[in-house]
Design an enzyme around this catalytic site. Sequence first.
Site, PDB file in Angstrom:
ATOM      1  N   GLU A 116      41.928  44.648  38.548  1.00 27.26           N
ATOM      2  CA  GLU A 116      42.075  46.023  39.033  1.00 27.26           C
ATOM      3  C   GLU A 116      41.705  46.046  40.500  1.00 27.26           C
ATOM      4  O   GLU A 116      40.744  45.390  40.904  1.00 27.26           O
ATOM      5  CB  GLU A 116      41.127  46.964  38.267  1.00 27.26           C
ATOM      6  CG  GLU A 116      41.648  47.320  36.907  1.00 27.26           C
ATOM      7  CD  GLU A 116      40.548  47.731  35.953  1.00 27.26           C
ATOM      8  OE1 GLU A 116      39.365  47.696  36.340  1.00 27.26           O
ATOM      9  OE2 GLU A 116      40.881  48.077  34.814  1.00 27.26           O
ATOM     10  N   ASN A 121      43.122  49.355  49.194  1.00 23.01           N
ATOM     11  CA  ASN A 121      42.533  48.094  49.676  1.00 23.01           C
ATOM     12  C   ASN A 121      43.661  47.155  50.141  1.00 23.01           C
ATOM     13  O   ASN A 121      44.120  46.278  49.405  1.00 23.01           O
ATOM     14  CB  ASN A 121      41.701  47.461  48.552  1.00 23.01           C
ATOM     15  CG  ASN A 121      40.878  46.278  49.048  1.00 23.01           C
ATOM     16  OD1 ASN A 121      41.164  45.700  50.089  1.00 23.01           O
ATOM     17  ND2 ASN A 121      39.869  45.924  48.276  1.00 23.01           N
ATOM     18  N   TYR A 128      46.541  39.341  46.917  1.00 26.28           N
ATOM     19  CA  TYR A 128      47.035  39.184  45.547  1.00 26.28           C
ATOM     20  C   TYR A 128      48.561  39.035  45.517  1.00 26.28           C
ATOM     21  O   TYR A 128      49.097  38.210  44.772  1.00 26.28           O
ATOM     22  CB  TYR A 128      46.613  40.378  44.688  1.00 26.28           C
ATOM     23  CG  TYR A 128      45.117  40.475  44.474  1.00 26.28           C
ATOM     24  CD1 TYR A 128      44.356  39.350  44.165  1.00 26.28           C
ATOM     25  CD2 TYR A 128      44.450  41.696  44.576  1.00 26.28           C
ATOM     26  CE1 TYR A 128      42.994  39.440  43.977  1.00 26.28           C
ATOM     27  CE2 TYR A 128      43.082  41.787  44.385  1.00 26.28           C
ATOM     28  CZ  TYR A 128      42.359  40.655  44.087  1.00 26.28           C
ATOM     29  OH  TYR A 128      41.002  40.739  43.901  1.00 26.28           O
TER      30      TYR A 128
END
Length: 161
Positions: A116, A121, A128
Amino acid sequence: MKSSLFRLGRQAMSAPRALRPSDGAACAALHRASFAHPWAASEFEALLTDSACFGEAIEAKSRLAGFVLSRRALDEAEILTIVVDTRLRQRGCGQRLLAAHLSQLSALGVIKLFLEVDETNEAALALYRRLGFTQLGMRKGYYVKKDGLRANALILGRAQT
Ligand SMILES: CC(C)(COP(=O)(O)OP(=O)(O)OC[C@H]1O[C@@H](n2cnc3c(N)ncnc32)[C@H](O)[C@@H]1OP(=O)(O)O)[C@@H](O)C(=O)NCCC(=O)NCCS
């Protein structure tokens, strides 16, 4: 230069190594510098002594420069947190940590990975996505910021090969 060291900018960093229970206090210090709701050293120590938890660390000048920590359940795992020292960001440390961690999880038989992340962000989302995570869902208002405002959490996933 020793083969176990590589250079990012002017800062020498170690190759990734396994996180250990004795890293708990250093993990907590890095975490505290980055999150509104920091985890205590004792919480990290408990996680790091849990046989379901695994992580990687990178050091600079013999101090923890960054780490990533996951919890595994059978062939799935959740990334609990990843942090790089504020002074050492945007030099490839996060990417190197996460790549090493993905290899370790793969070797342990993990085929599905989740996490999560706060949708605001940008740094974490870039990291990611760079490593092949895609969005699976969203939890509205999941995070409470220091100012009391809420932010959505994106649920990301990655199928391990
Ligand atoms: C997220 C974090 C671990 C990234 O670590 P890092 O060492 O700076 O990351 P890297 O230098 O390896 O960069 C990885 C990718 O993210 C991008 N990136 C890093 N910081 C960025 C920023 N502030 N804004 C936009 N992109 C960014 C890099 O450009 C790179 O992408 P590219 O290879 O496509 O160019 C670090 O910012 C951090 O510790 N943040 C605070 C803790 C946190 O939010 N953790 C995530 C919780 S879910």
